[in-house]
Design a protein around this motif. Sequence first.
Motif, PDB file in Angstrom:
ATOM      1  N   LEU A 138      -1.169   4.368  -1.161  1.00 22.39           N
ATOM      2  CA  LEU A 138      -2.568   4.252  -0.757  1.00 22.39           C
ATOM      3  C   LEU A 138      -2.784   4.573   0.717  1.00 22.39           C
ATOM      4  O   LEU A 138      -3.912   4.768   1.139  1.00 22.39           O
ATOM      5  N   LEU A 157       0.829  -1.204   0.000  1.00 23.16           N
ATOM      6  CA  LEU A 157       0.000   0.000   0.000  1.00 23.16           C
ATOM      7  C   LEU A 157       0.864   1.255   0.000  1.00 23.16           C
ATOM      8  O   LEU A 157       0.517   2.247  -0.641  1.00 23.16           O
ATOM      9  N   ILE A 160      -8.493   1.554  -4.087  1.00 26.12           N
ATOM     10  CA  ILE A 160      -7.756   0.835  -3.049  1.00 26.12           C
ATOM     11  C   ILE A 160      -8.184  -0.628  -3.039  1.00 26.12           C
ATOM     12  O   ILE A 160      -7.351  -1.536  -3.013  1.00 26.12           O
TER      13      ILE A 160
END
Length: 88
Positions: A47, A42, A57
């Motif tokens: 993200l 991530l 996401i």
Amino acid sequence: MIRYGKNDCVHEWAFRKDVREEHCISIICTKCGAFGCLCDALEKYDLLNLSLSNKEIKQTIYKILKKSYNSFDNINNRWENPYLKNKK
């Protein structure tokens, strides 16, 4: 924290099904065999700052989790983790 693998690799993550990371989901790079957790992926996709929509996401997480490998797998004959090879 990303472990093993190659420092200059542009990691392509997949679910690592034979190990559990503490408080996260374990992942493995399909290019170089690096280990990490979902938070590492991530961060790569930026993200964690929630600059993307929830849909984007979710799509990224789904892309990572739909492929799964074990730690000892030699994915596409591209790599073999020397640390794990000695542990067999």
